[in-house]
Design an enzyme around this catalytic site. Structure first.
Site, short mmCIF file in Angstrom:
data_model
loop_
_atom_site.label_atom_id
_atom_site.label_comp_id
_atom_site.label_asym_id
_atom_site.label_seq_id
_atom_site.Cartn_x
_atom_site.Cartn_y
_atom_site.Cartn_z
N TRP A 142 0.04 -14.59 5.38
CA TRP A 142 0.45 -13.10 6.01
C TRP A 142 0.23 -12.31 7.14
O TRP A 142 -1.06 -12.84 7.34
CB TRP A 142 -0.08 -11.23 4.34
CG TRP A 142 0.93 -10.37 5.18
CD1 TRP A 142 1.68 -10.04 5.35
CD2 TRP A 142 -0.23 -9.45 5.87
NE1 TRP A 142 1.77 -8.66 5.54
CE2 TRP A 142 0.63 -8.10 6.20
CE3 TRP A 142 -1.51 -8.99 6.79
CZ2 TRP A 142 0.05 -7.80 6.82
CZ3 TRP A 142 -1.82 -8.09 7.37
CH2 TRP A 142 -1.21 -7.28 7.39
N GLU B 64 4.40 -14.44 2.16
CA GLU B 64 3.71 -12.73 1.53
C GLU B 64 4.81 -12.09 2.43
O GLU B 64 4.31 -11.80 3.87
CB GLU B 64 2.68 -12.60 1.83
CG GLU B 64 2.28 -11.22 1.37
CD GLU B 64 0.87 -10.21 1.38
OE1 GLU B 64 0.05 -11.62 1.00
OE2 GLU B 64 1.43 -8.81 0.50
N LYS C 269 6.72 -7.89 4.00
CA LYS C 269 6.56 -6.76 3.71
C LYS C 269 7.63 -6.30 4.46
O LYS C 269 8.40 -6.27 4.99
CB LYS C 269 4.92 -6.09 4.91
CG LYS C 269 4.32 -5.26 5.02
CD LYS C 269 3.67 -5.71 5.46
CE LYS C 269 2.18 -3.95 4.93
NZ LYS C 269 0.83 -4.08 5.45
N ASP D 206 4.08 -8.61 -2.89
CA ASP D 206 3.05 -7.74 -3.18
C ASP D 206 3.93 -6.32 -3.81
O ASP D 206 4.35 -5.97 -3.09
CB ASP D 206 2.28 -7.24 -1.75
CG ASP D 206 1.15 -6.46 -1.91
OD1 ASP D 206 1.23 -5.75 -1.66
OD2 ASP D 206 -0.14 -6.72 -1.77
N HIS E 181 4.62 -4.00 -0.91
CA HIS E 181 5.78 -3.90 0.35
C HIS E 181 6.94 -3.41 -0.18
O HIS E 181 7.33 -4.90 0.82
CB HIS E 181 4.80 -5.83 0.61
CG HIS E 181 3.74 -6.04 1.13
ND1 HIS E 181 3.41 -6.63 1.41
CD2 HIS E 181 2.62 -5.34 0.48
CE1 HIS E 181 2.06 -7.10 1.71
NE2 HIS E 181 1.86 -5.86 1.83
N HIS F 227 0.89 -9.59 -5.69
CA HIS F 227 -0.33 -9.24 -5.53
C HIS F 227 -0.52 -7.94 -6.03
O HIS F 227 0.46 -6.96 -5.43
CB HIS F 227 -0.31 -8.40 -4.00
CG HIS F 227 -1.10 -9.82 -2.95
ND1 HIS F 227 -1.13 -10.00 -1.11
CD2 HIS F 227 -1.45 -10.85 -3.19
CE1 HIS F 227 -1.54 -10.61 -1.37
NE2 HIS F 227 -2.54 -11.63 -2.14
N ASP G 171 2.26 1.33 1.93
CA ASP G 171 1.27 0.44 1.51
C ASP G 171 0.03 1.13 1.24
O ASP G 171 -1.25 -0.40 1.99
CB ASP G 171 1.44 -0.71 1.94
CG ASP G 171 1.10 -2.16 1.43
OD1 ASP G 171 0.50 -2.35 0.65
OD2 ASP G 171 0.28 -2.88 2.47
N ASP H 157 -2.49 0.46 -0.53
CA ASP H 157 -3.39 -0.20 -1.99
C ASP H 157 -4.49 0.88 -2.18
O ASP H 157 -6.45 0.17 -2.17
CB ASP H 157 -4.58 -1.53 -0.31
CG ASP H 157 -3.79 -2.20 0.14
OD1 ASP H 157 -3.06 -3.03 -0.54
OD2 ASP H 157 -3.13 -2.35 1.06
N ASP I 104 -4.85 -7.04 -4.85
CA ASP I 104 -4.68 -6.68 -3.67
C ASP I 104 -5.07 -5.14 -3.81
O ASP I 104 -3.94 -4.40 -2.95
CB ASP I 104 -3.01 -7.74 -2.92
CG ASP I 104 -3.61 -7.31 -1.20
OD1 ASP I 104 -4.79 -6.58 -0.92
OD2 ASP I 104 -2.58 -7.23 -0.24
C1 RNT Z 1 -1.34 -6.71 3.95
C2 RNT Z 1 -0.82 -7.80 2.42
C3 RNT Z 1 -2.09 -8.86 2.76
C4 RNT Z 1 -3.70 -8.48 3.10
C5 RNT Z 1 -5.02 -9.27 2.33
C6 RNT Z 1 -6.29 -8.60 2.84
O1 RNT Z 1 -0.13 -5.89 3.83
O2 RNT Z 1 -0.55 -6.68 1.24
O3 RNT Z 1 -2.09 -9.23 1.55
O4 RNT Z 1 -3.86 -6.93 2.34
O5 RNT Z 1 -4.90 -10.75 3.24
ZN ZN Z 2 -0.87 -8.43 -0.20
#
Ligand code: RNT
Ligand code: ZN
Length: 412
Positions: free
Chosen positions: A181, A220, A222, A253, A256, A280, A288, A290, A320
Site C-alpha cells: 500500500w 491495496e 484506496k 480494505d 477504502h 483488510h 477511513d 480504522d 486493519d
Molecule cells: C492505509 C491502508 C494500509 C495501512 C496499514 C498500516 O489506508 O489501509 O493497509 O492501514 O498498512
Molecule cells: Zn488497509
C-alpha cells in the site's frame, strides 16, 4: 438440556450442521495486524510520527514500545482467541539492535526474533513494506514519484520486503502475503495524474520481476487519504487493472471506498479474475478511520458472502484497524472475536434454502427467512466453539485484560 444441544437441534431443523460450522471456523485463518499494539509506530525511532494520510488518534497509556512488549501484548490478545491465527507485520517492526538500517537494506535477519516467535506460537506471518513515516515519503509520493531517486529507493525497499516475506514463508511453511500500500496522491487538483500512474505500474513491475516461491503479492487501493484528497494514484481502477493483468492478489480494505460502496459486493465481481483477494477488515466511521471492528451489518454481510460460496481458499482475511483511545489489547480481542463471530454466523446460514427461495422468485419468503435467521441461537454455538478451543466464551476475558493493564501496561 445444554444451550448448545438446543441450538444444534434448531439449526438441524433448517438443515444446518453446527458441528461442521464449528470445525470449519477453527480452520479459517485470520491474519491479525501487529500495528494495533503501538498505533502504527514501529521501532525505527521512539515515538516516530505516523504519516501517509492515515492517523491513530488517542493516547491511551501503555502502548508497546519495544518488540518484546509488542510480542507479549499480542500473546495476551491471542490467548483469548480460538481457531487459527496469522500475524501481519510491517517493515517498521524490524529489530536492528539499535543500529540504523535503511529500509532498502532490510534483511530477513532483522525479523529473526519475529520468525522465532511465530514458530513457537504456530502462527504464520504476513508482511507489508512501509512506504510512509519516512523522509523519502515526505513529498507525499513514493513509487509513483516524479523523482527517480525516490522511486528507486522505494522499489529497493519493496524488493527487500518481498525477499523477507519469501524467507518467512519458507521458514514457517506455507506462503506469506506481501501487501503493498502506498500513500501517493495530490492534495489539490493535479494537471497530470497519468504519469504518476505509469510510474507506479513501472515500479511495481520492477518489484515483482523476480518470481518467489513462498510469497504472494497483493496490491491495496484506496479512494483518498488525509492530505491526498484530490487524486489517489493507487486507486481501485488502477490496481484492479494491475492485479488482473499481472495476476497478483488484490487487497480490498473496507475503509477504502466511497461510504455507500460495500466490499461484500465486490468479491464476486473480481474473484474469478485474480489469483486471490486479501481483505483488510476495518470499520470506517465517516472516513477511513480504522475503528475497531464491531459486529455490524457490513462485517456480517462480508463474512456471510465468503461462507456462501466457500471462498476461503482464495480470499485471505486480514485485519486493519488501530484505535489508540482504548486498551489496545482489548481492541484486538474485540475486533478478532467479532470477525470470528460474523464468520460463524455466516457458516450457520441455511444458504441452499435461501437460494432456492430466491431462484423461485419468492422474495417475500427470502426476506422473511433472512430476518428470522437473525434470531437463531448462534450465540450458543459461539460459546461451544470457545469452550472447545479453551478460551473464555463471554466477556470473562475483559477482567484478565484489565489485570494485565494494571500489572504490565500501566508500568510502562
Ligand atoms: C492505509 C491502508 C494500509 C495501512 C496499514 C498500516 O489506508 O489501509 O493497509 O492501514 O498498512
Ligand atoms: Zn488497509
Amino acid at each position: 438440556m445444554r444451550m448448545y444441544e438446543l441450538a444444534k437441534e434448531k439449526y438441524a431443523a433448517l438443515g444446518v450442521d453446527t458441528e461442521k460450522a464449528i470445525a470449519k471456523l477453527s480452520q479459517i485463518p485470520i491474519s491479525v495486524h501487529c500495528w494495533q499494539g503501538d498505533d502504527v509506530g514501529g521501532f525505527e525511532a521512539p515515538d516516530a510520527a505516523l504519516s501517509g494520510g492515515i492517523a491513530a488518534t488517542g493516547n491511551y497509556p501503555g502502548k508497546a514500545a519495544t518488540a518484546g512488549q509488542l510480542r507479549a501484548d499480542i500473546e495476551k490478545a491471542f490467548s483469548f482467541i480460538g481457531g487459527k491465527l496469522r500475524l501481519s507485520l510491517h517493515a517498521i517492526y524490524a529489530e536492528t539492535d539499535g543500529r540504523k538500517v535503511e529500509r532498502n537494506n532490510l534483511q530477513p535477519a532483522h525479523f529473526a526474533a519475529w520468525i522465532e516467535w511465530a514458530k513457537a506460537q504456530s502462527v504464520a506471518l504476513d508482511f507489508n513494506p512501509t512506504l510512509f513515516s519516512h523522509p523519502m515519503a515526505a513529498s507525499g509520493f513514493t513509487l509513483s514519484s516524479i523523482d527517480k531517486g525516490v522511486r528507486d529507493f522505494w522499489i529497493e525497499h519493496c524488493i527487500a520486503c518481498r525477499e523477507i516475506a519469501d524467507y518467512m514463508g519458507r521458514t514457517l511453511g506455507g506462503k506469506t502475503i506481501t501487501n503493498i500500500w502506498i500513500p501517493d496522491g495530490f492534495k489539490d487538483i493535479p494537471v497530470d495524474r497519468y504519469t504518476p500512474r505509469k510510474n507506479l505500474a513501472d515500479a511495481l513491475d520492477k518489484i515483482l520481476a523476480k518470481p518467489t516461491e513462498h510469497n504472494l503479492d497483493s496490491v491495496e487501493s484506496k479512494v483518498f487519504g488525509i492530505g491526498a484528497e484530490s487524486a489517489t494514484i493507487g486507486s481501485h481502477e488502477f490496481y484492479m487493472g494491475y492485479a488482473v493483468s499481472r495476476q497478483v492478489l488484490l487487497t480490498l480494505d473496507m475503509g477504502h471506498f466511497h461510504p455507500t460502496e460495500a466490499v461484500s459486493d465486490k468479491i464476486s465481481g473480481v474473484i474469478d479474475y485474480v489469483p486471490g483477494i486479501l481483505l483488510h477488515v476495518s470499520r470506517p466511521v465517516r472516513w477511513d478511520s480504522d475503528h475497531v471492528v464491531i459486529l455490524d451489518d457490513e462485517l456480517q454481510t462480508l463474512m456471510t458472502e465468503l461462507a456462501r460460496h466457500d471462498l476461503f481458499d482464495k480470499v485471505h482475511i486480514g485485519l486493519d484497524f488501530f484505535d489508540a483511545s482504548i486498551n489496545r489489547i482489548a481492541a484486538w480481542v474485540i475486533g478478532i472475536r467479532n470477525s470470528q463471530k460474523a464468520l460463524l454466523k455466516g457458516l450457520l446460514e441455511p444458504t441452499g434454502m435461501l437460494a432456492s427461495l430466491e431462484a423461485s422468485g419468492d422474495y417475500t419468503s427470502r426476506l422473511a427467512m433472512l430476518e428470522e435467521l437473525k434470531a437463531m441461537p448462534w450465540c450458543a454455538v459461539w460459546d461451544e466453539f470457545c469452550a472447545r478451543e479453551g478460551v473464555a466464551a463471554g466477556y470473562d476475558w475483559l477482567s484478565d485484560v484489565k489485570q494485565y493493564e494494571s500489572d504490565v501496561l500501566s508500568k510502562r
